[in-house]
Design a protein around this motif. Sequence first.
Motif, short mmCIF file in Angstrom:
data_model
loop_
_atom_site.label_atom_id
_atom_site.label_comp_id
_atom_site.label_asym_id
_atom_site.label_seq_id
_atom_site.Cartn_x
_atom_site.Cartn_y
_atom_site.Cartn_z
N PRO A 5 0.83 -1.21 0.00
CA PRO A 5 0.00 0.00 0.00
C PRO A 5 0.87 1.26 0.00
CG PRO A 5 0.18 -0.86 2.21
CD PRO A 5 0.94 -1.82 1.34
N ARG A 6 0.29 2.42 -0.12
CA ARG A 6 1.05 3.67 -0.06
C ARG A 6 1.38 4.05 1.38
NH1 ARG A 6 1.42 7.65 -3.72
NH2 ARG A 6 3.03 8.32 -2.26
N TYR A 7 0.44 3.79 2.27
CA TYR A 7 0.64 4.12 3.67
C TYR A 7 0.21 2.94 4.54
CZ TYR A 7 0.78 8.83 1.74
OH TYR A 7 1.09 9.94 0.99
N LEU A 8 0.93 2.81 5.66
CA LEU A 8 0.68 1.68 6.55
C LEU A 8 1.04 2.08 7.97
CD1 LEU A 8 -0.26 -1.20 5.90
CD2 LEU A 8 2.13 -1.84 5.60
N ILE A 9 0.17 1.76 8.91
CA ILE A 9 0.47 1.98 10.32
C ILE A 9 0.38 0.64 11.03
CG2 ILE A 9 -0.20 3.16 12.45
CD1 ILE A 9 -1.41 5.37 10.74
N LYS A 10 1.45 0.28 11.72
CA LYS A 10 1.52 -0.99 12.43
C LYS A 10 2.01 -0.74 13.84
CE LYS A 10 0.55 -4.14 9.23
NZ LYS A 10 -0.50 -5.18 9.41
N THR A 11 1.76 -1.69 14.72
CA THR A 11 2.26 -1.58 16.09
C THR A 11 3.51 -2.44 16.25
OG1 THR A 11 0.76 -3.33 16.81
CG2 THR A 11 0.00 -1.05 17.06
N ARG A 12 4.29 -2.10 17.23
CA ARG A 12 5.52 -2.84 17.51
C ARG A 12 5.22 -4.33 17.69
NH1 ARG A 12 8.33 -0.09 22.52
NH2 ARG A 12 6.13 0.25 23.00
N GLY A 13 6.09 -5.15 17.15
CA GLY A 13 5.92 -6.59 17.30
C GLY A 13 5.15 -7.24 16.16
N GLN A 14 4.38 -6.42 15.42
CA GLN A 14 3.65 -7.00 14.29
C GLN A 14 4.58 -7.25 13.12
OE1 GLN A 14 0.40 -4.02 13.77
NE2 GLN A 14 -0.99 -5.74 14.20
N GLN A 15 4.03 -7.88 12.10
CA GLN A 15 4.81 -8.06 10.88
C GLN A 15 4.06 -7.42 9.72
OE1 GLN A 15 4.88 -11.13 8.32
NE2 GLN A 15 2.66 -11.15 8.32
N VAL A 16 4.78 -7.11 8.65
CA VAL A 16 4.18 -6.40 7.53
C VAL A 16 4.75 -6.93 6.21
CG1 VAL A 16 5.94 -4.57 7.50
CG2 VAL A 16 3.63 -4.09 6.66
N THR A 17 3.92 -6.90 5.19
CA THR A 17 4.35 -7.30 3.84
C THR A 17 4.06 -6.17 2.88
OG1 THR A 17 3.93 -9.65 4.27
CG2 THR A 17 4.06 -8.95 1.97
N LEU A 18 5.07 -5.78 2.14
CA LEU A 18 4.94 -4.71 1.14
C LEU A 18 5.08 -5.33 -0.24
CD1 LEU A 18 7.30 -2.05 2.77
CD2 LEU A 18 4.92 -2.58 3.32
N SER A 19 4.37 -4.77 -1.21
CA SER A 19 4.36 -5.33 -2.54
C SER A 19 4.88 -4.34 -3.58
CB SER A 19 2.93 -5.75 -2.91
OG SER A 19 2.89 -6.28 -4.21
N CYS A 20 5.52 -4.88 -4.60
CA CYS A 20 6.07 -4.06 -5.68
C CYS A 20 5.86 -4.78 -7.01
CB CYS A 20 7.56 -3.84 -5.44
SG CYS A 20 8.41 -3.02 -6.83
#
Lengths: 114, 113
Positions: free
Chosen positions: B8-23
């Motif tokens: 996504p263009r913007y993302l808000i996550k909390t500490r300890g979480q995991q995230v996946t970014l796409s291109c």
Amino acid sequence: AQSVTQLDSQVPVFEEAPVELRCNYSSSVSVYLFWYVQYPNQGLQLLLKYLSGSTLVKGINGFEAEFNKSQTSFHLRKPSVHISDTAEYFCAVSYSGGYQKVTFGIGTKLQVIP
Amino acid sequence: KAGVTQTPRYLIKTRGQQVTLSCSPISGHRSVSWYQQTPGQGLQFLFEYFSETQRNKGNFPGRFSGRQFSNSRSEMNVSTLELGDSALYLCASSLELGNYGYTFGSGTRLTVV
């Protein structure tokens, strides 16, 4: 390891004045050199690149840069800036021959003053 | 032709979480690189993929990983997020290996709270 030094973090310049953004790199081997521009909230856009050949490279938006091997420099110039040139400019280097990552300088913020 | 697309263009996550970014690279481009951009550190190289293989890796901890699919699309993953991971993550594509100039996406702005 290769590195890039952009000597000025910010450069204010009046509209229609000339500008030079300085870039020096460290390398004892052949390199590829690049300048990128980043407008607010956007990615980087390639302005120009030096791979080989003529040491004076012309890019988009009226910018040009000169590769100086003896001084390990690749300064970016424009004879007359416009308000729309206000942005951050990044110099980058990679080794030629074989595959190497691209290393970016810290960036120079160009502020064009009306 | 379409440029490099990052979601996504913007993302808000909390500490300890995991995230996946796409291109998604420009059509026909087979090399995808990832950079982390922060005000203090500038652009830091994460990794580069070509033909589904990681070809080069920067100095980031193992929490940062990536992959490339057969259609050249790439994802990067950050596990166990830390506040210091807040940054603009930029994806760049190029036709081949050899660093002849990148085309960048607009980036994903990740904020870790």
